[in-house]
Design a protein around this motif. Sequence first.
Motif, PDB file in Angstrom:
ATOM      1  N   CYS A  85       0.844  -1.201   0.000  1.00 45.18           N
ATOM      2  CA  CYS A  85       0.000   0.000   0.000  1.00 45.18           C
ATOM      3  C   CYS A  85       0.881   1.253   0.000  1.00 45.18           C
ATOM      4  O   CYS A  85       1.986   1.236   0.553  1.00 45.18           O
ATOM      5  CB  CYS A  85      -0.850   0.071   1.261  1.00 45.18           C
ATOM      6  N   GLY A  86       0.343   2.312  -0.539  1.00 43.47           N
ATOM      7  CA  GLY A  86       0.956   3.638  -0.424  1.00 43.47           C
ATOM      8  C   GLY A  86       2.385   3.668  -0.935  1.00 43.47           C
ATOM      9  O   GLY A  86       2.686   3.217  -2.043  1.00 43.47           O
ATOM     10  N   THR A  87       3.260   4.186  -0.096  1.00 43.10           N
ATOM     11  CA  THR A  87       4.669   4.311  -0.463  1.00 43.10           C
ATOM     12  C   THR A  87       5.300   2.947  -0.749  1.00 43.10           C
ATOM     13  O   THR A  87       6.087   2.797  -1.685  1.00 43.10           O
ATOM     14  CB  THR A  87       5.399   5.062   0.669  1.00 43.10           C
ATOM     15  N   ALA A  88       4.937   1.944   0.036  1.00 46.15           N
ATOM     16  CA  ALA A  88       5.479   0.595  -0.184  1.00 46.15           C
ATOM     17  C   ALA A  88       5.039   0.060  -1.554  1.00 46.15           C
ATOM     18  O   ALA A  88       5.787  -0.658  -2.231  1.00 46.15           O
ATOM     19  CB  ALA A  88       5.020  -0.338   0.934  1.00 46.15           C
ATOM     20  N   SER A 115       6.002  -4.004   3.541  1.00 40.57           N
ATOM     21  CA  SER A 115       5.360  -3.190   4.567  1.00 40.57           C
ATOM     22  C   SER A 115       6.379  -2.697   5.589  1.00 40.57           C
ATOM     23  O   SER A 115       7.126  -3.498   6.158  1.00 40.57           O
ATOM     24  CB  SER A 115       4.277  -4.012   5.272  1.00 40.57           C
ATOM     25  N   GLN A 116       6.403  -1.409   5.809  1.00 39.29           N
ATOM     26  CA  GLN A 116       7.279  -0.848   6.828  1.00 39.29           C
ATOM     27  C   GLN A 116       6.856  -1.364   8.203  1.00 39.29           C
ATOM     28  O   GLN A 116       7.658  -1.908   8.953  1.00 39.29           O
ATOM     29  CB  GLN A 116       7.191   0.691   6.780  1.00 39.29           C
ATOM     30  N   SER A 117       5.591  -1.169   8.531  1.00 40.09           N
ATOM     31  CA  SER A 117       5.107  -1.475   9.886  1.00 40.09           C
ATOM     32  C   SER A 117       4.930  -2.962  10.127  1.00 40.09           C
ATOM     33  O   SER A 117       5.043  -3.436  11.255  1.00 40.09           O
ATOM     34  CB  SER A 117       3.761  -0.779  10.110  1.00 40.09           C
ATOM     35  N   THR A 162      -0.018  -3.490   8.409  1.00 44.09           N
ATOM     36  CA  THR A 162      -1.041  -2.930   7.517  1.00 44.09           C
ATOM     37  C   THR A 162      -2.074  -4.002   7.158  1.00 44.09           C
ATOM     38  O   THR A 162      -1.731  -5.032   6.571  1.00 44.09           O
ATOM     39  CB  THR A 162      -0.372  -2.365   6.249  1.00 44.09           C
ATOM     40  N   VAL A 217       5.000  10.137  10.199  1.00 42.60           N
ATOM     41  CA  VAL A 217       3.958   9.387   9.499  1.00 42.60           C
ATOM     42  C   VAL A 217       4.330   9.164   8.032  1.00 42.60           C
ATOM     43  O   VAL A 217       4.153   8.074   7.487  1.00 42.60           O
ATOM     44  CB  VAL A 217       2.587  10.096   9.642  1.00 42.60           C
ATOM     45  N   ALA A 218       4.884  10.187   7.398  1.00 48.17           N
ATOM     46  CA  ALA A 218       5.258  10.044   5.981  1.00 48.17           C
ATOM     47  C   ALA A 218       6.527   9.200   5.877  1.00 48.17           C
ATOM     48  O   ALA A 218       7.529   9.470   6.527  1.00 48.17           O
ATOM     49  CB  ALA A 218       5.499  11.410   5.365  1.00 48.17           C
ATOM     50  N   SER A 219       6.462   8.182   5.057  1.00 47.29           N
ATOM     51  CA  SER A 219       7.567   7.243   4.946  1.00 47.29           C
ATOM     52  C   SER A 219       8.685   7.814   4.077  1.00 47.29           C
ATOM     53  O   SER A 219       8.439   8.298   2.976  1.00 47.29           O
ATOM     54  CB  SER A 219       7.039   5.945   4.344  1.00 47.29           C
ATOM     55  N   GLN A 258      13.226  -0.201   1.380  1.00 45.13           N
ATOM     56  CA  GLN A 258      12.358  -1.145   0.653  1.00 45.13           C
ATOM     57  C   GLN A 258      12.882  -1.328  -0.763  1.00 45.13           C
ATOM     58  O   GLN A 258      12.885  -2.434  -1.308  1.00 45.13           O
ATOM     59  CB  GLN A 258      10.914  -0.622   0.610  1.00 45.13           C
ATOM     60  N   LEU A 315       2.567  11.765  -3.839  1.00 43.12           N
ATOM     61  CA  LEU A 315       1.967  11.286  -2.582  1.00 43.12           C
ATOM     62  C   LEU A 315       2.534  12.056  -1.385  1.00 43.12           C
ATOM     63  O   LEU A 315       1.788  12.484  -0.495  1.00 43.12           O
ATOM     64  CB  LEU A 315       2.206   9.778  -2.417  1.00 43.12           C
ATOM     65  N   LYS A 316       3.855  12.246  -1.378  1.00 42.19           N
ATOM     66  CA  LYS A 316       4.485  12.991  -0.274  1.00 42.19           C
ATOM     67  C   LYS A 316       3.889  14.390  -0.174  1.00 42.19           C
ATOM     68  O   LYS A 316       3.624  14.898   0.903  1.00 42.19           O
ATOM     69  CB  LYS A 316       6.007  13.095  -0.461  1.00 42.19           C
ATOM     70  N   GLU A 348       0.196  14.305   1.213  1.00 45.15           N
ATOM     71  CA  GLU A 348       0.022  13.997   2.635  1.00 45.15           C
ATOM     72  C   GLU A 348       0.662  15.045   3.537  1.00 45.15           C
ATOM     73  O   GLU A 348       0.192  15.260   4.648  1.00 45.15           O
ATOM     74  CB  GLU A 348       0.486  12.579   2.980  1.00 45.15           C
TER      75      GLU A 348
HETATM   76  C1  F6R Z   1       3.160   7.321   2.907  1.00 46.78           C
HETATM   77  C2  F6R Z   1       2.904   6.276   3.893  1.00 46.78           C
HETATM   78  C3  F6R Z   1       1.856   5.253   3.607  1.00 46.78           C
HETATM   79  C4  F6R Z   1       2.412   3.844   3.881  1.00 46.78           C
HETATM   80  C5  F6R Z   1       1.340   2.776   3.704  1.00 46.78           C
HETATM   81  C6  F6R Z   1       1.893   1.375   3.921  1.00 46.78           C
HETATM   82  O1  F6R Z   1       4.167   8.177   3.306  1.00 46.78           O
HETATM   83  O2  F6R Z   1       3.550   6.235   4.905  1.00 46.78           O
HETATM   84  O3  F6R Z   1       1.413   5.344   2.292  1.00 46.78           O
HETATM   85  O4  F6R Z   1       3.486   3.616   3.007  1.00 46.78           O
HETATM   86  O5  F6R Z   1       0.296   3.012   4.600  1.00 46.78           O
HETATM   87  O6  F6R Z   1       2.392   1.216   5.209  1.00 46.78           O
HETATM   88  P1  F6R Z   1       3.295  -0.008   5.581  1.00 46.78           P
HETATM   89  O7  F6R Z   1       4.564   0.092   4.778  1.00 46.78           O
HETATM   90  O8  F6R Z   1       3.565   0.114   7.053  1.00 46.78           O
HETATM   91  O9  F6R Z   1       2.553  -1.258   5.232  1.00 46.78           O
END
Ligand code: F6R
Length: 369
Positions: A57-60, A104-106, A109, A155-157, A164, A241-242, A245
């Motif tokens: 999702c998103g940045t990932a 996924s960073q976290s 998700t 919050v912004a990745s 990644q 996206l950056k 947000e």
């Molecule tokens: C953008 C951002 C979100 C995450 C997305 C996925 O700056 O932070 O778009 O990239 O919600 O999150 P993860 O990587 O944690 O699954």
Amino acid sequence: EKGGYDYFMLKEIAEQPKAVADTLLGRIDAEGSLTLDEVRIPAAVLREATKVVIVACGTAFHAGLIAKYAIEHWTRIPCEVELASEFRYRDPILDHRTLVVAISQSGETMDTLMALRHAREQGARVLAICNTNGSTIPRESDAVLYTHAGPEVAVASTKAFLTQLVACYLVALYLGQVRGTKWGDEIRAVIRDLARIAEDVERVLETMEPVRALARSLAGHDTVLFLGRHVGYPVALEGALKLKELAYMHAEGFAAGELKHGPIALIEEDLPVVVVVPSPRGRSVLHGKVVSNIQEIRARGARTIVIAEEGDEAVVPYADHLIRIPVTPTLLQPLVSTVPLQVFACELATARGNEVDQPRNLAKSVTVE
Ligand code: F6R
């Protein structure tokens, strides 16, 4: 905790060279081959994979879009990239020869987790690329390649995205290595370049003052467009996206080749358009096409903000603002071209009085579908 920076985001942007180097650490041996023993998926399974599917999702997701170019080029395995939230609802075609990569960073998700559960139910092997030790996504995957960005608080990745990308390149190169493709020499050369890339990221960071000044001067604008081609296209999406947000501005990324199919109608006097220019060496045909795009939009009054390699003189006559990035192999360029876009969005957000680390309406990890 913020280490002398005003915001976590600034600190995390500055930490990117280290994050990139740490993610490579111990994964390239003395002979310049990859040693990804941690990817416990047997080599035979990787050799027999008929398809790679990336979900995120998103940045990932943007990292995944870039990975597709690398995986298909170096391994010749077809690769699909899909928004995790769309994936299982369209009944995707998967079997035991599909390698699913969940980024996924976290690691928490929900959309990505549900996508990988669906993939495993269909018999696919799942490799997670994740920044958080012991989180749910790696626990539920067959294997995990950890990114070593360290904790990402803003919050912004930012730094997680760069790591990644590194992990995606490692997966692509490793698949190439295991399967033995005709790109063996190129793969070895790219591994060498990758091992040095943290220095290039550092050099980009040292030259960001003009980007900050430019961002501040645009604080009164409503819209910024981003154009890119090849791996520069997902970079354009990430830049947009950056900006959405953080700066709460209307921002859109387009594939430069699509411009004439519609988006060029948006170009008007003084509209800022950021263009990520491919290397003039690698895919030189694309370089020429993107330079023509810059020429076209400038002729229609756009204010062109051009991100181009050092030594690329062809862009100079058409760039209202020129941001230089180091010469890198084509596929690795996103590791350096994304950085100015992060700085740009962060500075615009500050100039507009926004809360940089905690943008409105957003949460760091989205644990609901
Ligand atoms: C953008 C951002 C979100 C995450 C997305 C996925 O700056 O932070 O778009 O990239 O919600 O999150 P993860 O990587 O944690 O699954």
